[in-house]
Design a protein around this motif. Structure first.
Motif, mmCIF file in Angstrom:
data_model
loop_
_atom_site.group_PDB
_atom_site.id
_atom_site.type_symbol
_atom_site.label_atom_id
_atom_site.label_comp_id
_atom_site.label_asym_id
_atom_site.label_seq_id
_atom_site.Cartn_x
_atom_site.Cartn_y
_atom_site.Cartn_z
ATOM 1 N N CYS A 62 39.021 56.756 33.556
ATOM 2 C CA CYS A 62 38.502 55.984 34.686
ATOM 3 C C CYS A 62 39.395 56.167 35.911
ATOM 4 O O CYS A 62 40.527 56.631 35.811
ATOM 5 N N PHE A 63 38.843 55.794 37.071
ATOM 6 C CA PHE A 63 39.612 55.778 38.308
ATOM 7 C C PHE A 63 39.367 54.444 39.009
ATOM 8 O O PHE A 63 38.351 53.778 38.798
ATOM 9 N N LEU A 64 40.332 54.055 39.835
ATOM 10 C CA LEU A 64 40.208 52.857 40.662
ATOM 11 C C LEU A 64 40.662 53.174 42.069
ATOM 12 O O LEU A 64 41.783 53.646 42.283
ATOM 13 N N ARG A 65 39.777 52.943 43.016
ATOM 14 C CA ARG A 65 40.115 52.976 44.440
ATOM 15 C C ARG A 65 39.988 51.555 44.969
ATOM 16 O O ARG A 65 38.948 50.908 44.778
ATOM 17 N N CYS A 66 41.032 51.086 45.617
ATOM 18 C CA CYS A 66 41.004 49.712 46.112
ATOM 19 C C CYS A 66 41.834 49.625 47.390
ATOM 20 O O CYS A 66 42.945 50.157 47.457
ATOM 21 N N SER A 67 41.267 48.959 48.396
ATOM 22 C CA SER A 67 41.938 48.826 49.687
ATOM 23 C C SER A 67 42.667 47.504 49.838
ATOM 24 O O SER A 67 43.180 47.207 50.915
ATOM 25 N N SER A 68 42.714 46.690 48.783
ATOM 26 C CA SER A 68 43.369 45.386 48.870
ATOM 27 C C SER A 68 44.873 45.547 49.095
ATOM 28 O O SER A 68 45.512 46.439 48.541
ATOM 29 N N THR A 69 45.430 44.644 49.896
ATOM 30 C CA THR A 69 46.866 44.657 50.177
ATOM 31 C C THR A 69 47.634 43.625 49.360
ATOM 32 O O THR A 69 48.808 43.368 49.647
ATOM 33 N N SER A 70 46.994 43.039 48.366
ATOM 34 C CA SER A 70 47.650 42.015 47.566
ATOM 35 C C SER A 70 48.830 42.617 46.793
ATOM 36 O O SER A 70 48.694 43.665 46.157
ATOM 37 N N PRO A 71 50.003 41.975 46.817
ATOM 38 C CA PRO A 71 51.147 42.513 46.064
ATOM 39 C C PRO A 71 50.982 42.383 44.555
ATOM 40 O O PRO A 71 51.711 43.038 43.800
ATOM 41 N N ASP A 72 50.031 41.557 44.114
ATOM 42 C CA ASP A 72 49.806 41.359 42.684
ATOM 43 C C ASP A 72 48.606 42.138 42.169
ATOM 44 O O ASP A 72 48.077 41.831 41.090
ATOM 45 N N LEU A 73 48.154 43.138 42.916
ATOM 46 C CA LEU A 73 46.973 43.899 42.512
ATOM 47 C C LEU A 73 47.225 44.635 41.199
ATOM 48 O O LEU A 73 48.295 45.215 40.985
ATOM 49 N N PHE A 99 46.435 42.612 31.337
ATOM 50 C CA PHE A 99 46.539 42.870 32.777
ATOM 51 C C PHE A 99 47.667 43.858 33.024
ATOM 52 O O PHE A 99 48.775 43.706 32.490
ATOM 53 N N LEU A 100 47.380 44.883 33.816
ATOM 54 C CA LEU A 100 48.385 45.881 34.198
ATOM 55 C C LEU A 100 48.583 45.813 35.707
ATOM 56 O O LEU A 100 47.702 46.218 36.477
ATOM 57 N N LYS A 101 49.706 45.284 36.127
ATOM 58 C CA LYS A 101 50.044 45.266 37.550
ATOM 59 C C LYS A 101 50.426 46.677 37.981
ATOM 60 O O LYS A 101 51.221 47.348 37.308
#
Length: 696
Positions: free
Chosen positions: A418-429, A456-458
């Motif tokens: 799988c792949f994940l693209r995410c534009s969130s700036t959260s430090p806990d993403l 959960f994998l930070k």
């Protein structure tokens, strides 16, 4: 020698052992009807109070309370807390079964006898002492009858305050003013009742008001006899009081009617939540659900939020803040291709396997074992929810595997890459993994989905740097992602040595994943995709082609950027549906692979030719299947439906391939007019792309 003194924790352990035996004996007595229901209910309440007291005492214990050092003190204490919580869950379920159907009539009877006593005292001043003694004896008997708790067979007459229309099977539709006989009451607020016609069903208790039924008529007659003995002034005073009471009663009824209507507007949501909790409790009491299992959180979002968390929504173009341009879709004027965009987070990973996952017990048939995953920051879901189904081997029931080696193309539903693209700036993403099972109860045929735990994998370390590409072994937690310190059921190893601790660690539920890098071609294709998307790597090239067609249509072919007219594009209007139907996405992938194999190297480099061929392949394969009357609707984890769809898909693709070979061209429109191939009636929605409606 004097007996060895026992520590506080050891005494608690013995108490818990004794309570488990008492609960087992109580359950056996209830099943064999060795005790009366009232006696069993009282015993159940006593055990509940005793278990709660023991749990409070246990939570207050510390290592300082022990007479001698105890190895693994915290672990042993948690185990006893877990055992006590299981006991309380069993007792709560049992108390619901044994709870009496109605409340005690003490208040109504006492108030009634008090009012009658006052009238009798006023009207019988000249009675002799013998009559007073007889009245006192009758009053004592009435009070004893009033104080007696109701039995399971007691029924009560209630008046309906407002109309209620049944929403589900088992609900009883009633009208305002109707008299109902309440047969059984439950703690969830839905009472089993029977109307005058003999129909039975459940009704919300907020719609009911207790009524004395036939006794009201007798009381009215008695009041009339007393009124005849009073003078005219008293009659006038009582009539005025009755009128005031009636007016107050009507106002109260109207207020209750309004409140019940307000409650009914939100009752369906409350009832649904209560139903899920109760179903889980019942299955847990049956032993069909290990401790730590919960109703699936991510599945609930997929079902209740429409397309909000589906891939078909996230693949659509996103508008800028002004709503006059696009936020993540741009065209390179020099090359005519989609402009690449780098986002804050872009990772690729592989699901390897899950180990030591508890299995559901008897009475439940598992239809699917899977992992639902999404971007998560600890409080909210930040991407679409993607699902990967696990393969299961009965020889190792606690191990789930992904990406198995098999001949042909691996189905996207089983693809763990799988792949994940995410534009969130959260430090806990990070990535949230929820292990789930879709099940069906053998006794009732009820379908449901449970979470078997989550991990959960930070994606960043404590300093904010991205995690290195390597294999990670994640602990699987029980409960929901919003619950902390909930453990899953695991095998307990006796002993406190280092070897026993190592064995215990190996038996804890784990999820193994691997962060990895990809080749330059895949990285380029990923940079063409939306800023936020999670999907399997095997479909990246199809998603990139769709993105190119989207840019051509919206950025080049439109008259102006502010034009919002319907666009004739069957590909753009239907392609997002494939992300919600993986079998059709696999069909497109297979058809496009065959077309690519027959292309020359020069044709593959020609972008214009490449796009035209993709449209032809799409129209002659999945577009035809989407509107085929023989293809059943897509339904998650339904083996008969999945088998029927697979047969139709392969048979249709073979037939279309044969037709194309006869005609000598791909994507011929004659296939839609051929009487040999049935097709649903054309609809404007399958041909037009509505940008204002689908844009994010």
């Amino acid at each position: 020698m004097p007996p060895k003194r026992k520590g506080a924790l050891q005494l608690i352990q013995r108490e818990v052992d004794e309570k488990e035996k008492q609960v087992d004996n109580l359950v056996k007595d209830v099943r064999s009807q060795a005790r009366s229901t009232e006696e069993a209910f009282r015993k159940c309440q006593e055990l509940q109070m005793s278990a709660e007291n023991t749990l409070r005492t246990l939570k207050k214990l510390t290592k300082a309370d022990e007479l001698a050092p105890v190895g693994n003190y915290d672990l042993r204490k948690k185990e006893e807390e877990k055992r006590l919580q299981n006991i309380l869950e069993h007792l709560n379920t049992l108390s619901l079964e044994l709870s009496p159907p109605g409340p005690s009539s003490v208040a109504s009877n006492v108030s009634k006898t008090d009012s009658e006593d006052e009238d009798e005292d006023e009207d019988s001043n000249d009675d002799d002492d013998d009559d007073e003694e007889e009245e006192e004896e009758e009053e004592d008997e009435d009070e004893k009858r009033a104080m007696k708790p109701p039995s399971q067979s007691d029924t009560y007459i209630y008046k309906v305050l407002s109309d209620f229309q049944g929403e589900q099977v088992g609900d009883l539709s009633v009208q305002k003013g109707e008299a109902l006989k309440v047969i059984r009451k439950t703690t969830d607020g839905w009472w089993l009742a029977q109307d005058s016609k003999g129909n039975r069903g459940v009704v919300p208790k907020t719609y009911l008001k207790i009524s004395s039924g036939i006794d009201n008529n007798d009381d009215d007659d008695g009041e009339k006899d007393d009124d005849e003995e009073d003078d005219d002034d008293d009659e006038n005073d009582e009539e005025s009081l009755e009128d005031e009471e009636e007016e107050e009663g009507e106002e109260l009824a109207n207020d209750q009617d309004k409140q019940s209507k307000d409650l009914h507007s939100n009752w369906s949501t409350v009832r649904k939540a209560l139903t899920e909790i109760d179903a889980t409790d019942v299955l847990s009491a049956m032993g069909a659900i290990p401790s730590g299992f919960r109703p699936s959180t991510l599945n609930k979002l997929l079902v209740e939020e429409g397309v909000t968390y589906r891939g078909s929504h996230y693949i659509q173009p996103a508008l800028s803040q002004s709503q006059l341009s696009f936020k993540d879709l741009f065209l390179d004027v020099e090359t005519g291709r989609v402009r690449t965009r780098q986002v804050r987070t872009c990772v690729c990973f592989t699901l390897w396997n899950c180990r030591m996952i508890p299995t559901p017990g008897v009475g439940v048939q598992v239809l699917s074992r899977h992992i639902r995953l999404c971007a998560f920051d600890g409080t909210q879901v930040l991407s679409n929810i993607h699902t990967v189904r696990a393969t299961y081997n009965s020889k190792s029931p606690k191990t789930w595997s992904f990406s198995p080696r098999m001949a042909g193309i691996l189905p996207s539903l089983l693809d763990g890459d799988c792949f994940l693209r995410c534009s969130s700036t959260s430090p806990d993403l990070g990535v949230l993994f929820e292990l789930g099972v879709t099940f069906i109860r053998n006794s009732t045929g009820e379908r449901g989905e449970l979470s078997c735990g989550w991990a959960f994998l930070k994606l960043t370390d404590d300093t904010g740097n991205p995690l290195p590409n390597k294999t990670y072994e994640l602990q699987v937690n029980g409960g929901t992602p919003y619950e902390k310190n909930v453990a899953l059921e695991a095998s307990v190893i006796k002993g406190t040595g280092v070897f026993q601790q190592m064995l215990q660690a190996k038996r804890q539920p784990r999820l193994i994943i691997k962060l990895k890098s990809t080749n330059s071609r895949t990285r380029t294709q990923l940079s063409l995709l939306p800023d936020t998307l999670l999907h399997c790597l095997s479909c990246v090239h199809l998603l990139a082609l769709h993105r190119q067609l989207l840019a051509d249509t919206l950025l080049m072919d439109r008259p102006t950027m502010q034009n919002a007219d319907l666009i004739c594009s069957p590909v753009l209007s239907t392609f997002p549906l494939l992300l919600d139907q993986p079998d059709l996405l696999d069909a497109l992938r297979a058809a496009w692979l065959e077309a690519e194999i027959s292309m020359s190297r020069g044709q593959k480099r020609d972008l214009s030719f490449f796009k035209k061929e993709f449209v032809k392949v799409y129209m002659s394969s999945v577009y035809f299947l989407l509107h085929s009357p023989s293809l059943a609707c897509h339904r998650w984890a339904d083996p008969p439906s999945e088998e029927q769809r697979a047969k139709v898909i392969y048979a249709t693709l073979d037939a279309l391939k044969h037709t194309q070979q006869v005609n000598g061209q791909t994507g011929s429109p004659e296939v839609f007019l051929d009487p040999m191939h049935q097709h649903l009636a054309f609809d404007i929605t399958e041909l037009t792309f509505d940008l204002p409606h689908v844009a994010q």
